[in-house]
Design an enzyme around this catalytic site. Structure first.
Site, short mmCIF file in Angstrom:
data_model
loop_
_atom_site.label_atom_id
_atom_site.label_comp_id
_atom_site.label_asym_id
_atom_site.label_seq_id
_atom_site.Cartn_x
_atom_site.Cartn_y
_atom_site.Cartn_z
N GLU A 46 0.83 -1.20 0.00
CA GLU A 46 0.00 0.00 0.00
C GLU A 46 0.87 1.26 0.00
O GLU A 46 1.82 1.37 0.78
CB GLU A 46 -0.87 -0.06 1.26
CG GLU A 46 -1.85 1.05 1.45
CD GLU A 46 -2.67 0.85 2.73
OE1 GLU A 46 -3.67 1.58 2.89
OE2 GLU A 46 -2.32 -0.04 3.54
N LYS A 115 -9.05 2.45 -2.20
CA LYS A 115 -9.36 1.79 -0.93
C LYS A 115 -10.75 2.23 -0.48
O LYS A 115 -11.12 3.40 -0.60
CB LYS A 115 -8.31 2.17 0.11
CG LYS A 115 -8.41 1.45 1.44
CD LYS A 115 -7.20 1.80 2.29
CE LYS A 115 -7.19 1.07 3.62
NZ LYS A 115 -5.95 1.35 4.38
N CYS A 171 -5.59 -3.31 2.12
CA CYS A 171 -5.36 -3.39 3.57
C CYS A 171 -6.63 -3.55 4.39
O CYS A 171 -7.18 -4.65 4.48
CB CYS A 171 -4.56 -2.18 4.03
SG CYS A 171 -3.79 -2.45 5.66
#
Length: 639
Positions: A46, A115, A171
């Protein structure tokens, strides 16, 4: 990419926080290394272009511009490489900043995925800088590429390899209750890639590993988890670079923590799709209508597999796990038999005890079942029935075994009865053909059935899963019983279960079990050799059971084609058998598996133990007259 194997990589570069040019060089080097090692897909952590721990620097225009320029350099430097790279980068669109994965391939960007779940707890206060990408869906110009689609609802599919598809979550998306990967997998993504920056605290590594494994199992997918590592700021946190690659709940590979580098694994997308098709609870009714499919071209190429395939797929490789598994299996078998006894109100069983492996395991299971319900072991009526092929060794072992377990034992010689039968049907005893053999097997079954009436007991079947697959049983002979306790135990596992019992035992019982384990597998239906030893060895006729169990596992469990099974067997058994031998016995397996289905179509009841079983009622439904032609043709074309 041969036979559906896609080599994937998770790469953790050594980064420098806020030095995008330096980070780009590290990323380019790892992409080149991954490509040279045959990877088709490489995932980076990330925000790896900037560093995850830039904090308020993410609000600086200079950093965002530098990140965009760095990604442009990565695109140019890797445009001639046949590998897809997933790179973490911050992307500003209008008044919002998104934490994104850029999918880089062949000098362009296939798409950008933001995300969705932005943490707002103390150590990850990302909501200070980033906006959730849940609702974003638009085309942007970025890093020199025009009209790049920015959306979380994207699946990337290969035109040339039908089962190769992947999607992305970032994540925290994995850690929440409603992970984006659920809908992405339901819409067909075979591989989920996670670009992550997960700090390390005590115990978190195990939790993270289990989370990745279970997500891959729940979604029946490959899962590539790539973590940030050395170089991130340690002001408040430490990142270990724990890269994890899993497939359908199985851990394929994992990096050593607190290092940087590339972790590789071969994901079998054919197997994943096959598993989904066979799992009717894999719900495809929750499809998202606005998911966009992004197509890419990648010609199939030979993948040098790093993945290992056990020669004994039915047997756990870990010794500690093997002991637990053996105990569990015997308990399942014994519980099945005990339940049947309780249901029928019967307290006796009749068991043909030959001194071979299968009948030994059946006796072990019967003893467990009787002890479980505290029934007198003398109610287990074992019978040895010597005839033309019986050797002193097996007959003696049968008697010793019965004595050691404290069960009832009878010795009934069937030679006269079989000779009378030969006379009745006018068969020449000197012709040792299938009639000669099966007459003995059916006489033994008749005696067992009649004794079951005499003792008001159940006849316990001894035949195993491997014999059923090959049809190595006499129809209405040893093929038939009233409860078949070994029906889902393959021959390789029978050996381990018996060895486990021997390991727990001592004295005479241990000695006889070890001698039975050392006895060649044989039905003993043909006369012994001149030295009185077993002449008829099953594996000389049908082939090695370790090969057949390997074939059976991949044929039934995953529906692999014969040429793929051949390919895997060549890798697994390369030190043991040459290619011609493997192909010969695989041909025998395929022919016999199809030809002998009629025996499996009328199997007696028996307990399911593992994921592979051939019960016609619950697990394997196949026409007895199905053509084998296309399977043999597939094998003929194997190389």
């Amino acid at each position: 990419m041969n036979y559906g194997f896609i080599k994937v990589a998770a790469a953790t570069p050594k980064i420098r926080v806020a030095d995008c040019a330096c980070n780009a060089r590290q990323i380019i080097t790892q992409i080149e290394d991954a490509a040279s090692n045959g990877a088709a897909l490489v995932t980076f952590p990330e925000l790896c272009v900037t560093g995850f721990t830039c904090s308020d620097l993410f609000l600086q225009r200079a950093l965002l511009k530098s990140a965009e320029d760095a990604l442009s350099e990565i695109i140019k430097a890797t445009e001639n490489l046949n590998i897809i790279s997933l790179i973490g980068v911050p992307v500003a669109v209008k008044q919002s900043l998104y934490n994104c994965a850029a999918i880089v391939y062949k000098g362009g960007i296939l798409g950008i995925v933001p995300k969705i779940n932005i943490p707002n707890y103390s150590e990850f206060y990302e909501c200070r800088h980033f906006t959730s990408g849940k609702s974003v869906s638009e085309y942007i110009n970025y890093a020199g590429c025009r009209d790049v689609f920015l959306s979380q609802n994207q699946i990337f599919r290969c035109r040339d390899i039908s089962d190769f598809s992947f999607a992305i979550e970032i994540c925290e998306d994995l850690w929440v209750a409603d992970s984006p990967s659920v809908n992405l997998a339901l819409n067909g993504a075979a591989v989920i890639c996670n670009l992550s920056a997960s700090d390390d605290v005590i115990g978190k590594a195990d939790y993270r590993r289990n989370l990745v494994k279970m997500q891959s199992g729940k979604l029946c997918c490959g899962y590539v988890y790539c973590d940030s590592g050395f170089g991130e700021s340690t002001t408040d946190m430490v990142f270990s670079g724990q890269n994890i690659i899993a497939e359908n709940a199985a851990l394929l590979s994992e990096s050593k923590r607190f290092t940087q580098g590339i972790t590789y694994a071969d994901i079998d997308v054919q197997k994943i799709m096959g598993e989904r098709r066979r799992t009717n609870t894999y719900n495809s009714n929750k499809e998202i209508n606005n998911i966009k499919t992004v197509w890419f071209d990648m010609q199939p190429r030979q993948t040098k597999l790093s993945r290992k395939f056990s020669q004994t797929p039915f047997v756990p490789s870990d010794k500690d796990d093997l002991s637990k598994r053996c105990e569990e299996i015997i308990q399942i078998q014994a519980t099945g038999l005990a339940s049947r006894l309780e249901h029928t109100g019967i307290k006796n069983v009749v068991l043909g005890l030959s001194g071979g492996l299968d009948s030994t395991l059946a006796l072990i299971v019967s003893v467990y079942a009787f002890d479980m319900f505290k029934i007198d072991r003398r109610n287990i009526h074992t019978v040895t029935m010597p005839c033309f092929g019986t050797t002193k060794r097996t007959k003696s072992n049968a008697e010793k075994l019965a004595q050691a377990y404290g069960v009832s034992f009878e010795d009934i010689n069937i030679t006269k009865a079989v000779r009378q039968h030969f006379s009745d049907i006018r068969h020449n005893e000197n012709i040792t053909d299938v009639t000669y053999e099966n007459s003995q097997a059916r006489e033994r079954t008749q005696i067992l059935m009649d004794l079951s009436n005499k003792y008001n007991g159940l006849v316990i079947g001894t035949g195993d899963l491997s014999e059923l697959a090959l049809g190595w049983a006499t129809y209405n002979g040893d093929h038939m019983s009233m409860y078949a306790v070994n029906v889902s135990i393959p021959k390789t596992l029978v050996r381990y279960l018996t060895a486990y019992e021997a390991q727990k035992s001592d004295g005479v019982l241990k000695a006889v079990l070890l001698d039975i384990l050392d006895t060649p597998v044989s039905p003993e239906l043909l006369p012994p050799d001149k030295d009185g030893k077993i002449a008829q060895k099953t594996e000389d006729t049908v082939g090695p059971y370790e090969l057949h169990d390997f074939f059976l596992y991949y044929f039934v469990r995953f529906g692999f084609t014969p040429d793929k099974i051949f390919y895997l067997a060549k890798i697994s058994f390369k030190e043991k058998y040459d290619e011609q031998t493997i192909q010969k016995w695989l041909t025998v397996f395929v022919k016999r598996f199809f030809a002998q289905q009629f025996k499996r179509s009328c199997l007696p009841d028996g307990p399911k133990v593992g994921s592979v079983t051939l019960s016609p009622r619950s697990d394997w439904r196949m026409p007895s007259d199905a053509s084998v032609k296309m399977w043999l043709k597939d094998l003929e074309n194997a190389n």
